[in-house]
Design an enzyme around this catalytic site. Structure first.
Site, PDB file in Angstrom:
ATOM      1  N   THR A   1       0.814  -1.218   0.000  1.00 37.07           N
ATOM      2  CA  THR A   1       0.000   0.000   0.000  1.00 37.07           C
ATOM      3  C   THR A   1       0.845   1.264   0.000  1.00 37.07           C
ATOM      4  OG1 THR A   1      -1.511   1.308   1.390  1.00 37.07           O
ATOM      5  CG2 THR A   1      -0.127  -0.269   2.523  1.00 37.07           C
TER       6      THR A   1
ATOM      7  N   TYR B   1      -1.574   0.147  10.215  1.00 39.56           N
ATOM      8  CA  TYR B   1      -1.905  -0.526   8.949  1.00 39.56           C
ATOM      9  C   TYR B   1      -0.715  -0.470   7.993  1.00 39.56           C
ATOM     10  CZ  TYR B   1      -3.718  -1.045   4.240  1.00 39.56           C
ATOM     11  OH  TYR B   1      -3.880  -1.421   2.930  1.00 39.56           O
TER      12      TYR B   1
HETATM   13  C1  UD1 Z   1      -7.050   4.628   0.866  1.00 39.72           C
HETATM   14  C2  UD1 Z   1      -7.239   3.276   1.487  1.00 39.72           C
HETATM   15  C3  UD1 Z   1      -6.090   2.871   2.337  1.00 39.72           C
HETATM   16  C4  UD1 Z   1      -4.827   2.958   1.549  1.00 39.72           C
HETATM   17  C5  UD1 Z   1      -4.676   4.349   0.996  1.00 39.72           C
HETATM   18  C6  UD1 Z   1      -3.461   4.402   0.127  1.00 39.72           C
HETATM   19  C7  UD1 Z   1      -9.575   2.762   1.797  1.00 39.72           C
HETATM   20  C8  UD1 Z   1     -10.725   2.757   2.728  1.00 39.72           C
HETATM   21  N1  UD1 Z   1      -8.447   3.286   2.275  1.00 39.72           N
HETATM   22  O1  UD1 Z   1      -7.093   5.622   1.847  1.00 39.72           O
HETATM   23  O2  UD1 Z   1      -6.276   1.558   2.790  1.00 39.72           O
HETATM   24  O3  UD1 Z   1      -3.737   2.656   2.347  1.00 39.72           O
HETATM   25  O4  UD1 Z   1      -5.824   4.662   0.200  1.00 39.72           O
HETATM   26  O5  UD1 Z   1      -3.513   5.483  -0.714  1.00 39.72           O
HETATM   27  O6  UD1 Z   1      -9.655   2.315   0.668  1.00 39.72           O
HETATM   28  N2  UD1 Z   1     -13.155  11.511   1.724  1.00 39.72           N
HETATM   29  C9  UD1 Z   1     -14.197  12.388   1.906  1.00 39.72           C
HETATM   30  N3  UD1 Z   1     -15.421  11.887   2.256  1.00 39.72           N
HETATM   31  C10 UD1 Z   1     -15.657  10.554   2.431  1.00 39.72           C
HETATM   32  C11 UD1 Z   1     -14.589   9.648   2.249  1.00 39.72           C
HETATM   33  C12 UD1 Z   1     -13.344  10.163   1.904  1.00 39.72           C
HETATM   34  O7  UD1 Z   1     -14.042  13.604   1.762  1.00 39.72           O
HETATM   35  O8  UD1 Z   1     -16.795  10.163   2.761  1.00 39.72           O
HETATM   36  C13 UD1 Z   1     -11.852  12.024   1.304  1.00 39.72           C
HETATM   37  C14 UD1 Z   1     -10.685  11.716   2.224  1.00 39.72           C
HETATM   38  O9  UD1 Z   1     -10.541  12.695   3.201  1.00 39.72           O
HETATM   39  C15 UD1 Z   1      -9.522  11.666   1.235  1.00 39.72           C
HETATM   40  C16 UD1 Z   1     -10.164  11.100  -0.041  1.00 39.72           C
HETATM   41  O10 UD1 Z   1     -11.555  11.387   0.070  1.00 39.72           O
HETATM   42  O11 UD1 Z   1      -9.056  12.962   0.942  1.00 39.72           O
HETATM   43  C17 UD1 Z   1      -9.958   9.621  -0.207  1.00 39.72           C
HETATM   44  O12 UD1 Z   1     -10.316   8.940   0.979  1.00 39.72           O
HETATM   45  P1  UD1 Z   1     -10.543   7.369   1.044  1.00 39.72           P
HETATM   46  O13 UD1 Z   1     -11.328   6.936  -0.136  1.00 39.72           O
HETATM   47  O14 UD1 Z   1     -11.061   7.032   2.397  1.00 39.72           O
HETATM   48  O15 UD1 Z   1      -9.093   6.739   0.842  1.00 39.72           O
HETATM   49  P2  UD1 Z   1      -7.727   7.058   1.631  1.00 39.72           P
HETATM   50  O16 UD1 Z   1      -7.983   7.540   2.993  1.00 39.72           O
HETATM   51  O17 UD1 Z   1      -6.923   7.929   0.739  1.00 39.72           O
END
Ligand code: UD1
Length: 330
Positions: free
Chosen positions: A121, A145
């Site tokens: 990752t 993690y």
């Molecule tokens: C993801 C992975 C993680 C991995 C990482 C590596 C998941 C759950 N997590 O994390 O295991 O190690 O990529 O790059 O797949 N966001 C919102 N609203 C939401 C959800 C997310 O604004 O409801 C934003 C977050 O703050 C972030 C972006 O969207 O800026 C992506 O978030 P998310 O999809 O949760 O993935 P990561 O945290 O980047």
């Protein structure tokens, strides 16, 4: 005719593992799945694929599978993946990810499996010192993690140096989307990642989508990520397998991403475009531990493996995620 390649896919009933199973079948290989079905689904494994329900740390079971199925290589996806949970319960992550991997690698060695592909990752980098992030940059995970995965990379490195064994660790960026023919997709209930959450909201399964922070050092203030289509990622595993088999002296640690990113707002705009409706967006505070931007430098995987993405298009990723989400609701 060369002999069929038998590949043990751990976590093959899960999101990325099930797409790897499809990619292996499409490439004419023979996947065999082991999954404990804690987060995976039996139905995610095609009928014609041999399935063992159990844990990768069950050395007796893994030895029997390797022997009976004549396993040539292991693709290891099984593990725990929720970053905040890893902070609250680190030993679960060092158990399910690091310790279980140690056992699986030992089972591979003692039973003659010499090729290993590992689901790593971008979380191994922590907060990267610059973006796009290259494989040689410092790995300083900021949560258990990422550390649990990095420790497995270290074990693989040391085992490959000591034994007749090679490996490829693929460092995933943000995996999203679903099989273009809707044979599999992200199915876990209560998923937290952005594209999954947004397509659920678009289909009325949630009232709104939260935007976690608008004050990041990015063009529009929201977090930027490198979203990679799960089928392109699965294809990278098959190419890695061929590379390990062809050149048993080589091992690889490679980023898997598209090398460019999209902000949260750009992702939500894409969902609005694809669905032709407007998501209800709620601005909230920052989520703990989120970096401003996480983008891969993907030149190494392209030049070394000749990997070429087929779905490097945000609207396509969203459309495939949406197609799968619709199928799940039926
Ligand atoms: C993801 C992975 C993680 C991995 C990482 C590596 C998941 C759950 N997590 O994390 O295991 O190690 O990529 O790059 O797949 N966001 C919102 N609203 C939401 C959800 C997310 O604004 O409801 C934003 C977050 O703050 C972030 C972006 O969207 O800026 C992506 O978030 P998310 O999809 O949760 O993935 P990561 O945290 O980047």
């Amino acid at each position: 005719m060369t002999a069929e390649t038998n590949v043990l896919v751990t976590g093959g009933a899960g999101y990325i593992g099930s797409h790897a199973v499809l990619a292996l079948l499409d490439a004419g290989k023979r996947p065999v799945v082991i999954d404990n079905l804690v987060t995976g689904f039996r139905w995610a494994i095609p009928e014609n694929v041999t399935f063992y329900e159990g844990n990768v740390a069950d050395a007796d079971l893994v030895a029997r599978i390797i022997r009976e199925e004549r396993i040539d290589a292991i693709m290891h996806f099984a593990g725990s993946i929720i970053v905040p949970e890893s902070v609250e319960n680190p030993l679960k992550y060092y158990g399910n990810n690091t310790a279980a991997s140690r056992s699986l690698i030992e089972s591979a060695l003692t039973n003659g499996v010499r090729h290993f592909i590992f689901s790593s990752t971008a979380a191994t980098y922590g907060i990267p010192e610059s973006s796009p992030v290259r494989e040689g940059m410092p790995t300083l995970p900021i949560n258990p993690y990422g550390m649990s995965k990095l420790m497995t990379e270290y074990m693989l490195r040391d085992v490959a140096a000591a034994h007749d064994f090679n490996y490829c660790a693929l460092r995933y960026f943000n995996v999203a989307g679903a099989d273009p023919s809707a044979r599999s997709g992200q199915s876990t209930a209560g998923a937290t990642h952005l594209i999954k959450v947004a397509v659920e909201a678009a289909l009325g399964k949630r009232d709104s989508v939260a935007i976690f922070g608008t004050d990041y050092a990015t063009a529009d203030g929201t977090g930027v990520r490198d979203y990679i289509h799960v089928s392109d990622l699965a294809a990278a595993h098959v190419i890695a397998l061929d590379a390990l088999l062809t050149d048993p002296a080589s091992s690889h640690i490679l980023n898997c991403g598209y090398g460019h990113g999209y902000s949260v707002l750009e992702v939500l705009d894409a969902v609005d475009r694809v669905t032709n409706q407007m998501l209800d967006r709620k601005i909230e505070g920052r989520r703990a531990g989120d970096p401003d931007e996480l983008i891969s430098d993907n030149r190494a995987i392209k030049s070394r493996f000749g990997w070429q993405p087929r779905f490097d298009n945000l609207d396509t990723i969203v459309a495939h995620a949406l197609q799968w989400e619709r199928k799940l609701s039926r």
